[in-house]
Design an enzyme around this catalytic site. Structure first.
Site, PDB file in Angstrom:
ATOM      1  N   ASN A 109     -34.173   0.080  25.856  1.00 48.61           N
ATOM      2  CA  ASN A 109     -34.897   1.296  26.229  1.00 48.61           C
ATOM      3  C   ASN A 109     -36.064   1.657  25.313  1.00 48.61           C
ATOM      4  O   ASN A 109     -36.567   2.765  25.354  1.00 48.61           O
ATOM      5  CB  ASN A 109     -33.913   2.465  26.328  1.00 48.61           C
ATOM      6  CG  ASN A 109     -33.087   2.372  27.597  1.00 48.61           C
ATOM      7  OD1 ASN A 109     -33.556   1.840  28.606  1.00 48.61           O
ATOM      8  ND2 ASN A 109     -31.851   2.859  27.565  1.00 48.61           N
ATOM      9  N   ASN A 132     -27.886   2.761  29.809  1.00 50.34           N
ATOM     10  CA  ASN A 132     -27.815   4.218  29.721  1.00 50.34           C
ATOM     11  C   ASN A 132     -28.560   4.976  30.813  1.00 50.34           C
ATOM     12  O   ASN A 132     -29.114   6.053  30.557  1.00 50.34           O
ATOM     13  CB  ASN A 132     -28.243   4.681  28.321  1.00 50.34           C
ATOM     14  CG  ASN A 132     -27.106   4.449  27.341  1.00 50.34           C
ATOM     15  OD1 ASN A 132     -25.942   4.678  27.690  1.00 50.34           O
ATOM     16  ND2 ASN A 132     -27.415   3.976  26.142  1.00 50.34           N
ATOM     17  N   GLY A 243     -27.293  -2.796  23.839  1.00 48.20           N
ATOM     18  CA  GLY A 243     -28.159  -3.932  24.144  1.00 48.20           C
ATOM     19  C   GLY A 243     -27.567  -5.247  23.648  1.00 48.20           C
ATOM     20  O   GLY A 243     -27.559  -6.246  24.367  1.00 48.20           O
ATOM     21  N   HIS A 293     -25.258   2.078  14.318  1.00 50.96           N
ATOM     22  CA  HIS A 293     -25.887   0.820  14.692  1.00 50.96           C
ATOM     23  C   HIS A 293     -26.715   0.220  13.567  1.00 50.96           C
ATOM     24  O   HIS A 293     -27.158   0.897  12.673  1.00 50.96           O
ATOM     25  CB  HIS A 293     -26.792   1.009  15.906  1.00 50.96           C
ATOM     26  CG  HIS A 293     -26.044   1.391  17.127  1.00 50.96           C
ATOM     27  ND1 HIS A 293     -24.869   0.789  17.495  1.00 50.96           N
ATOM     28  CD2 HIS A 293     -26.299   2.319  18.073  1.00 50.96           C
ATOM     29  CE1 HIS A 293     -24.442   1.325  18.622  1.00 50.96           C
ATOM     30  NE2 HIS A 293     -25.278   2.277  18.983  1.00 50.96           N
TER      31      HIS A 293
HETATM   32  N1  CTP Z   1     -33.106  -0.605  21.846  1.00 50.78           N
HETATM   33  C1  CTP Z   1     -34.007  -1.200  20.973  1.00 50.78           C
HETATM   34  N2  CTP Z   1     -35.023  -0.461  20.420  1.00 50.78           N
HETATM   35  C2  CTP Z   1     -35.168   0.835  20.716  1.00 50.78           C
HETATM   36  C3  CTP Z   1     -34.251   1.473  21.607  1.00 50.78           C
HETATM   37  C4  CTP Z   1     -33.234   0.717  22.150  1.00 50.78           C
HETATM   38  O1  CTP Z   1     -33.879  -2.383  20.664  1.00 50.78           O
HETATM   39  N3  CTP Z   1     -36.190   1.516  20.194  1.00 50.78           N
HETATM   40  C5  CTP Z   1     -32.044  -1.426  22.485  1.00 50.78           C
HETATM   41  C6  CTP Z   1     -30.705  -1.339  21.760  1.00 50.78           C
HETATM   42  O2  CTP Z   1     -30.070  -2.596  21.848  1.00 50.78           O
HETATM   43  C7  CTP Z   1     -29.954  -0.301  22.570  1.00 50.78           C
HETATM   44  C8  CTP Z   1     -30.473  -0.560  23.979  1.00 50.78           C
HETATM   45  O3  CTP Z   1     -31.840  -0.934  23.801  1.00 50.78           O
HETATM   46  O4  CTP Z   1     -28.565  -0.457  22.533  1.00 50.78           O
HETATM   47  C9  CTP Z   1     -30.367   0.643  24.892  1.00 50.78           C
HETATM   48  O5  CTP Z   1     -31.022   1.734  24.301  1.00 50.78           O
HETATM   49  P1  CTP Z   1     -30.369   3.168  24.200  1.00 50.78           P
HETATM   50  O6  CTP Z   1     -30.055   3.673  25.541  1.00 50.78           O
HETATM   51  O7  CTP Z   1     -31.208   3.981  23.317  1.00 50.78           O
HETATM   52  O8  CTP Z   1     -29.025   2.863  23.463  1.00 50.78           O
HETATM   53  P2  CTP Z   1     -28.479   3.807  22.298  1.00 50.78           P
HETATM   54  O9  CTP Z   1     -27.900   5.029  22.909  1.00 50.78           O
HETATM   55  O10 CTP Z   1     -29.501   4.003  21.252  1.00 50.78           O
HETATM   56  O11 CTP Z   1     -27.433   2.930  21.633  1.00 50.78           O
HETATM   57  P3  CTP Z   1     -25.975   2.727  22.151  1.00 50.78           P
HETATM   58  O12 CTP Z   1     -25.929   2.996  23.615  1.00 50.78           O
HETATM   59  O13 CTP Z   1     -25.763   1.301  21.828  1.00 50.78           O
HETATM   60  O14 CTP Z   1     -25.190   3.700  21.335  1.00 50.78           O
END
Ligand code: CTP
Length: 319
Positions: A109, A132, A243, A293
Site C-alpha cells: 500500500n 487491507n 505484505g 514490523h
Molecule cells: N508496505 C510497504 N511500504 C509502505 C506501506 C506498506 O512496503 N510504505 C507493504 C507492507 O508489506 C505492508 C503491506 O504493504 O504489510 C500492506 O500495507 P498496509 O496496509 O499499510 O499494512 P500495515 O497495516 O502497515 O501492516 P500490517 O497489515 O502488516 O500490520
C-alpha cells in the site's frame, strides 16, 4: 499486545536518517530482470518445510464447532469463542486448493504507487493479492481494479469504517465488499485480542447482505511458520508484515511473483516525498519501537531476492 496498541507513531528524529537519498543497494533495478525458475522452485520447496499455503491460508469448517475456544496466536493467554456466525462462514476447503498461477501480483500500500501508471500491468496478472481493503476506484490508473485475494486486518474496521456503527459507513463498507466480486476476503481474526467484535459485525453483515465474498481466516500456525522460515534464512522478523506474509504464501502457487507498492521509506530514490499509504494520511511508524514490523529489513530482503530473480520488486513507474 493488542492491535490498537501498535498505534501509528510519527517519530520525527528517525526520519532524519532518510534525509539523504537512499543508498544504491536499496534501489531496485527493473531493467533486465528475468525470473530464475530454478531458484523459485528451491524457495517454494524450502518454504514448504515450514508452511503449506494451501492449508495454512485458512482454517476450515471441519476443524471447529461453534463454541470452541481458540487461543490468540500472539497472545496465548487470551481466548476467543467460535461463534455460529464465524463458523458458518469458515470455508469447507482451502480457498487456494489446487490453485496454480503463472504470474501473481502482490500489491502493498505504499504511496510509491501514486503516478506509477501500474494499474494495467497489475490487472494483467493471473492472480492479484491486495492488502487491507485499500481503495481502488479512485486510483485505478496506478493500482488497478482486479482483486482475487484481499486481506483485511480487523483494525481497518475501527480506523477506516468507524467501527461500522452508523448506516453511512456500513453502506460504504458494503459497497467496497461488493467490488470483491466473488473473490477471497482474508481476515486474520485469531492474531491478537481486540478486533473480535469488529470481525463479528463484518461476518454478520456478509451473511445478512449475502455479499459476494469467500471468507478465509489464516491458520493458527501461519505467522509462526512464516517467521520460522525467514529466521532460518537469517532474516529476523518478529512479526512479518501482511505484505511479506502474502509473498511467502504466494510462493506456493505462483511461478512468477511481482510486488508493487512495497516502499517503506518516506522519500523515493530521487529524494521526493513518498506517502506511507497511497490513499490516506497515515504516517510512517515502523521506526518506533511501538511498531511490530521491520519493513525496511523486509524490503532489503525482497530487494536481494529481486536481484537473484526470485521475485520482481517494482518500485518505479510502469511503462
Ligand atoms: N508496505 C510497504 N511500504 C509502505 C506501506 C506498506 O512496503 N510504505 C507493504 C507492507 O508489506 C505492508 C503491506 O504493504 O504489510 C500492506 O500495507 P498496509 O496496509 O499499510 O499494512 P500495515 O497495516 O502497515 O501492516 P500490517 O497489515 O502488516 O500490520
Amino acid at each position: 499486545e493488542s492491535e490498537q496498541s501498535t498505534s501509528r507513531l510519527m517519530v520525527n528524529s528517525s526520519e532524519k536518517v532518510f534525509r539523504k537519498n537512499l543508498p544504491a543497494y536499496l534501489q531496485a533495478t527493473q531493467e533486465g530482470w528475468k525470473v530464475n525458475a530454478t531458484l523459485v522452485g528451491l524457495i517454494r520447496k524450502d518454504i514448504l518445510r515450514f508452511l503449506d499455503a494451501e492449508r495454512d491460508v485458512s482454517v476450515i469448517k471441519s476443524s471447529f464447532k461453534p463454541g470452541d475456544t481458540i487461543h490468540y496466536v500472539l497472545d496465548r493467554r487470551k481466548t476467543l469463542n467460535v461463534s455460529h456466525t464465524l463458523h458458518s462462514l469458515l470455508p469447507d476447503v482451502s480457498p487456494l486448493k489446487n490453485k496454480r498461477f503463472k504470474t501473481c501480483a502482490v500489491v502493498g500500500n505504499s504511496g510509491v504507487l501514486l503516478k506509477s501508471g501500474c494499474g494495467k500491468e497489475i490487472d494483467s496478472h493471473d492472480f492479484v493479492i491486495r492488502c487491507n481493503l485499500a481503495p481502488l476506484a479512485e486510483f485505478a490508473d496506478d493500482v488497478g481494479l482486479r482483486s482475487d485475494f484481499t486481506t483485511m486486518n480487523p483494525s481497518v474496521i475501527q480506523r477506516v469504517y468507524s467501527g461500522l456503527l452508523n448506516e453511512t459507513v456500513r453502506e460504504n463498507f458494503v459497497q467496497r465488499l461488493r467490488l470483491l466480486n466473488d473473490s477471497v476476503l482474508w481476515i486474520p481474526a485469531f492474531m491478537v485480542k481486540g478486533g473480535e467484535k469488529h470481525v463479528e459485525v463484518v461476518n454478520e453483515l456478509i451473511l445478512k447482505r449475502k455479499l459476494p465474498v469467500h471468507m478465509a481466516y489464516p491458520s493458527l500456525r501461519l505467522v509462526h511458520a512464516v517467521r520460522g522460515y525467514w529466521l532460518t534464512n537469517k532474516v529476523n522478523i518478529k512479526r512479518p508484515s501482511t505484505g511479506l506474509l502474502m509473498y511467502t504464501m504466494a510462493t506456493r502457487f505462483c511461478d512468477e511473483i511481482h510486488l508493487y507498492g512495497f516502499w517503506p521509506f518516506p522519500k523515493d530514490s530521487s529524494g521526493n516525498p513518498v506517502k506511507y499509504h497511497y490513499y490516506d494520511m497515515l504516517k510512517y511508524r515502523y521506526f518506533s519501537n511501538a511498531s511490530p514490523h521491520r519493513m525496511p529489513l523486509e524490503f532489503k530482503t525482497l530487494k536481494m531476492l529481486h536481484s537473484k530473480g526470485a521475485l520482481k520488486l517494482m518500485t518505479s513507474k510502469c511503462t
